[in-house]
Design an enzyme around this catalytic site. Structure first.
Site, PDB file in Angstrom:
ATOM      1  N   CYS A 142       2.294  -7.172  14.915  1.00  7.98           N
ATOM      2  CA  CYS A 142       3.660  -6.653  15.079  1.00  7.98           C
ATOM      3  C   CYS A 142       4.686  -7.779  15.109  1.00  7.98           C
ATOM      4  O   CYS A 142       5.873  -7.520  14.987  1.00  7.98           O
ATOM      5  CB  CYS A 142       3.818  -5.876  16.382  1.00  7.98           C
ATOM      6  SG  CYS A 142       2.823  -4.400  16.530  1.00  7.98           S
ATOM      7  N   LYS A 192      -3.465  -1.780   5.790  1.00  9.63           N
ATOM      8  CA  LYS A 192      -4.382  -2.412   4.852  1.00  9.63           C
ATOM      9  C   LYS A 192      -5.829  -2.277   5.318  1.00  9.63           C
ATOM     10  O   LYS A 192      -6.739  -2.061   4.529  1.00  9.63           O
ATOM     11  CB  LYS A 192      -4.002  -3.883   4.684  1.00  9.63           C
ATOM     12  CG  LYS A 192      -4.691  -4.561   3.530  1.00  9.63           C
ATOM     13  CD  LYS A 192      -4.268  -3.969   2.201  1.00  9.63           C
ATOM     14  CE  LYS A 192      -5.296  -4.322   1.124  1.00  9.63           C
ATOM     15  NZ  LYS A 192      -4.966  -3.709  -0.165  1.00  9.63           N
ATOM     16  N   HIS A 252      -2.017  -1.866  16.324  1.00  9.28           N
ATOM     17  CA  HIS A 252      -3.060  -2.529  15.530  1.00  9.28           C
ATOM     18  C   HIS A 252      -4.458  -2.396  16.109  1.00  9.28           C
ATOM     19  O   HIS A 252      -5.434  -2.743  15.467  1.00  9.28           O
ATOM     20  CB  HIS A 252      -2.697  -4.012  15.325  1.00  9.28           C
ATOM     21  CG  HIS A 252      -1.509  -4.194  14.429  1.00  9.28           C
ATOM     22  ND1 HIS A 252      -0.225  -4.221  14.911  1.00  9.28           N
ATOM     23  CD2 HIS A 252      -1.430  -4.298  13.083  1.00  9.28           C
ATOM     24  CE1 HIS A 252       0.612  -4.363  13.887  1.00  9.28           C
ATOM     25  NE2 HIS A 252      -0.081  -4.400  12.781  1.00  9.28           N
ATOM     26  N   HIS A 268       0.841  -1.202   0.000  1.00  8.08           N
ATOM     27  CA  HIS A 268       0.000   0.000   0.000  1.00  8.08           C
ATOM     28  C   HIS A 268       0.874   1.249   0.000  1.00  8.08           C
ATOM     29  O   HIS A 268       2.101   1.175  -0.075  1.00  8.08           O
ATOM     30  CB  HIS A 268      -1.006  -0.027   1.147  1.00  8.08           C
ATOM     31  CG  HIS A 268      -0.411  -0.083   2.530  1.00  8.08           C
ATOM     32  ND1 HIS A 268       0.379   0.899   3.054  1.00  8.08           N
ATOM     33  CD2 HIS A 268      -0.503  -1.035   3.498  1.00  8.08           C
ATOM     34  CE1 HIS A 268       0.737   0.594   4.286  1.00  8.08           C
ATOM     35  NE2 HIS A 268       0.230  -0.587   4.581  1.00  8.08           N
ATOM     36  N   CYS A 311       1.566  -9.555  20.090  1.00  6.42           N
ATOM     37  CA  CYS A 311       0.745  -9.067  18.971  1.00  6.42           C
ATOM     38  C   CYS A 311       1.254  -9.724  17.692  1.00  6.42           C
ATOM     39  O   CYS A 311       2.417  -9.538  17.318  1.00  6.42           O
ATOM     40  CB  CYS A 311       0.822  -7.549  18.841  1.00  6.42           C
ATOM     41  SG  CYS A 311       0.033  -6.986  17.318  1.00  6.42           S
ATOM     42  N   LYS A 351      -2.392   5.371  11.567  1.00  9.36           N
ATOM     43  CA  LYS A 351      -1.379   4.881  10.636  1.00  9.36           C
ATOM     44  C   LYS A 351      -2.088   4.168   9.497  1.00  9.36           C
ATOM     45  O   LYS A 351      -2.944   3.318   9.728  1.00  9.36           O
ATOM     46  CB  LYS A 351      -0.453   3.912  11.364  1.00  9.36           C
ATOM     47  CG  LYS A 351       0.551   3.231  10.446  1.00  9.36           C
ATOM     48  CD  LYS A 351       1.440   2.271  11.223  1.00  9.36           C
ATOM     49  CE  LYS A 351       2.432   1.571  10.321  1.00  9.36           C
ATOM     50  NZ  LYS A 351       2.280   0.125  10.265  1.00  9.36           N
ATOM     51  N   CYS A 390      -3.306  -3.995  21.226  1.00 10.68           N
ATOM     52  CA  CYS A 390      -2.017  -3.513  20.710  1.00 10.68           C
ATOM     53  C   CYS A 390      -2.175  -2.040  20.359  1.00 10.68           C
ATOM     54  O   CYS A 390      -3.124  -1.670  19.673  1.00 10.68           O
ATOM     55  CB  CYS A 390      -1.620  -4.306  19.469  1.00 10.68           C
ATOM     56  SG  CYS A 390      -0.323  -3.486  18.526  1.00 10.68           S
ATOM     57  N   HIS A 404       4.020   1.425   2.342  1.00 13.29           N
ATOM     58  CA  HIS A 404       5.206   0.666   1.930  1.00 13.29           C
ATOM     59  C   HIS A 404       5.928   1.400   0.800  1.00 13.29           C
ATOM     60  O   HIS A 404       7.155   1.515   0.785  1.00 13.29           O
ATOM     61  CB  HIS A 404       4.819  -0.738   1.435  1.00 13.29           C
ATOM     62  CG  HIS A 404       4.018  -1.532   2.412  1.00 13.29           C
ATOM     63  ND1 HIS A 404       2.758  -2.007   2.117  1.00 13.29           N
ATOM     64  CD2 HIS A 404       4.282  -1.922   3.679  1.00 13.29           C
ATOM     65  CE1 HIS A 404       2.292  -2.670   3.165  1.00 13.29           C
ATOM     66  NE2 HIS A 404       3.189  -2.632   4.134  1.00 13.29           N
TER      67      HIS A 404
END
Ligand code: MSP
Length: 528
Positions: A140, A309, A158, A28, A137, A306, A155, A31
């Site tokens: 991670c 996906k 996430h 995405h 997690c 953040k 987390c 990255h």
């Protein structure tokens, strides 16, 4: 700074890495952000005339990938093969990423060496067997400290519940490295950048490090521990070693010596501690030279979170490139967000910058100058016969922009600042043309008038010659078009061979160059 790799002949490579990305899903914007930054950095250094090595790749082991493959009813290896070939490699090609190698952690050139590295630490007494339990997690791939969790069991990255893991594992004596790491940060103040990242790391290490669990025995998708194959090596230990295995660690000593260690590890700030604490400790334990710099970029955010996906709101790099083009895409994120800070993406901001900076300031300048040279001089670049203070100011502006961009991009990874310096020069040239008004001067057909017209258009074209070189690392295809339109290649050679050190040498593009009005560099945007 830590030592850099040196060959027997003394030539050392400027070695840059990206994180190796998890292939649980397609790439995405986040990255691509890090990978484009690395590409611009390495292209810049290539244009400095340095030998460069740019590495990227994929992280294919661990629970996250294993579960994704299971959920899709294929083996983890099949899943990785498909994603790498269908999604990751094609995107890097599409974005014109000029990496020298692509490492996959399932390749034997990697797994064999990982086993040797870990065996070596075991033999040196750096690894012991023990037990551990704690919240883990899978997103991670990391044990969390209970204090880090949100609402008791989420987390913080996430925002999903962690899992309680209890295992008998092998441990790396990370705790022993705290003092040596602190000393290293002290002696190498530029090792972790930006400063906010450095502070975070130093604070964390000062609080005291715990030994690190480096094996897992509850699943088998990983590299087996050589002396106890019921365990697989923790995915992060496996992954970090890619930077060494890809350049010949344990297999091609000459290549390793010519490349190692990395000058710059680019990482997102989410994976800073792995790179700035665990990784140097692993290298210290093994006796290898440490990298020059770990630079943590900020996050691309969507709706205050953040970008990942799960919250992408449907935007993929290709959706943006099909609308704005690849070069504008490469430009936008680096220009709009100071590297190291978080930033948000918006269509409005991208469209606004595209139109004002790329299409109007830069694209129009290129097409206007080529059109005027076509109209007034039949496309043959005229000689600058009466250059005066106004032209000197342009030459000086170019020298300043070049020096700034070189330091900012090449040394400081301040892409926004460096690109900004080049675009300030673009603005300066636009201002020069408005002031000189060659379209008015053209009406004066006295020899003086014609000499002035020639000088103005030469100055503008010569400025564009320099701009093409300075923007080549950022927008390679656009710069090539400009280079072609200026008729530069027959006189100066290929654009890729132009050196930053020569850019500000005024007068390189010779009179007589065949200037043609090429295709529009940044076409008007279709309505999104
Ligand atoms: N596999 C590990 C890295 C191992 S490196 C030895 C990993 N992979 S990842 O696919 O989850 O993401 C890695 C990197 O992608 C991040 O560190 C960062 O460089 C980039 N990004 C992912 N999402 C991002 C944003 N939203 N914004 C900016 N960069 C982001 O972690």
């Amino acid at each position: 700074m830590a030592a850099t790799g040196t060959t027997a002949s003394g030539e050392s490579a400027f070695y840059v890495t990206t994180p190796i990305y998890y292939v649980n899903d397609a790439p995405h914007l986040g990255h691509a952000y890090t990978t484009v930054a690395g590409d611009v950095l390495t292209r810049w250094h290539r244009q400095r005339g340095e030998k460069v090595w740019y590495l990227t790749g994929t992280d294919e082991h661990g629970q996250k990938i294993m579960r994704t493959a299971e959920a899709n009813g294929v083996s983890p290896q099949e899943w990785c093969d498909k994603l790498v070939e269908d999604a990751w490699k094609p995107l890097w090609e599409h974005l014109q990423i000029a990496n020298d190698d692509f490492i996959r952690t399932t390749e034997p050139r990697h797994t064999d060496r990982v086993q040797e590295f870990v065996q070596d630490l075991y033999d040196k007494g750096e690894i012991y067997k023990g037990g551990y339990e704690g919240p883990y997690c899978v997103g991670c791939e990391e044990y969390k400290s209970p204090g880090d969790l949100l609402e008791g069991d989420l987390c913080p990255i996430h925002k999903r519940p962690v899992e309680w893991l209890k295992e008998e594992n092998y441990f790396f004596r990370l705790s022993a490295y705290g003092p040596r790491l602190l000393e290293f940060y002290e002696q190498n103040p530029g090792f972790v950048q930006p400063a906010s990242a450095r502070n975070e790391v130093v604070q964390f290490v000062k609080q005291g490090l715990q030994d690190l669990s480096i094996s897992r025995s509850t699943f088998d998708w990983g590299v087996p521990i050589p002396w106890d194959p019921k365990h697989v090596i923790y995915v992060w230990i496996d992954a970090l070693l890619n930077y060494a295995t890809a350049v010949g660690y344990g297999s091609d000593q000459a290549k390793f010596d010519a490349t190692w260690p990395a000058n710059v590890h680019l990482v997102g700030k989410d994976i800073l501690r792995f790179h700035a604490i665990i990784w140097p400790a692993m290298l210290m334990a093994n006796g290898l030279p440490l990298p020059g710099r770990v630079f943590a970029n900020g996050w691309l955010m969507v709706g205050g979170e953040k970008m990942s996906k799960s919250n992408l709101t449907g935007i993929s790099p290709r959706e943006l490139t099909s609308h704005f083009g690849v070069d504008a895409y490469r430009y936008y994120f680096l220009r709009a967000i100071p590297f190291g800070q978080d930033g948000s993406f918006s269509w409005e901001d991208f469209s606004a910058r595209y139109t004002s900076e790329l299409a109007n300031d830069f694209g129009n300048l290129a097409s206007r100058v080529a059109a005027m040279i076509g109209k007034y001089f039949d496309g043959l670049l005229p000689e600058a016969k009466d250059a005066g203070p106004a032209e000197q100011a342009i030459a000086d502006g170019l020298a300043a922009a070049t020096a700034q961009a070189d330091t900012m991009i090449g040394d400081n990874l301040d892409f926004a600042g460096g690109i900004g310096a080049v675009f300030d020069f673009v603005k300066q040239v636009n201002g020069y043309l408005s002031d000189q008004a060659p379209w008015k001067v053209a009406k004066d057909d006295s020899p003086e008038g014609q000499a002035r017209l020639a000088t103005i258009l030469y100055t503008a074209a010569e400025s564009l010659r320099a701009i093409a070189v300075l923007l080549h690392p950022v927008m390679p295809a656009t710069s090539e078009k400009l280079w072609a339109s200026l008729g530069a290649e027959p006189h100066l050679g290929a654009l890729a061979d132009q050196r930053i050190a020569d850019v500000a040498t005024w007068g390189r593009l010779p009179a007589g160059a065949q200037v043609v009005k090429g295709e529009i560099l940044f076409p008007r945007l279709e309505n999104a």
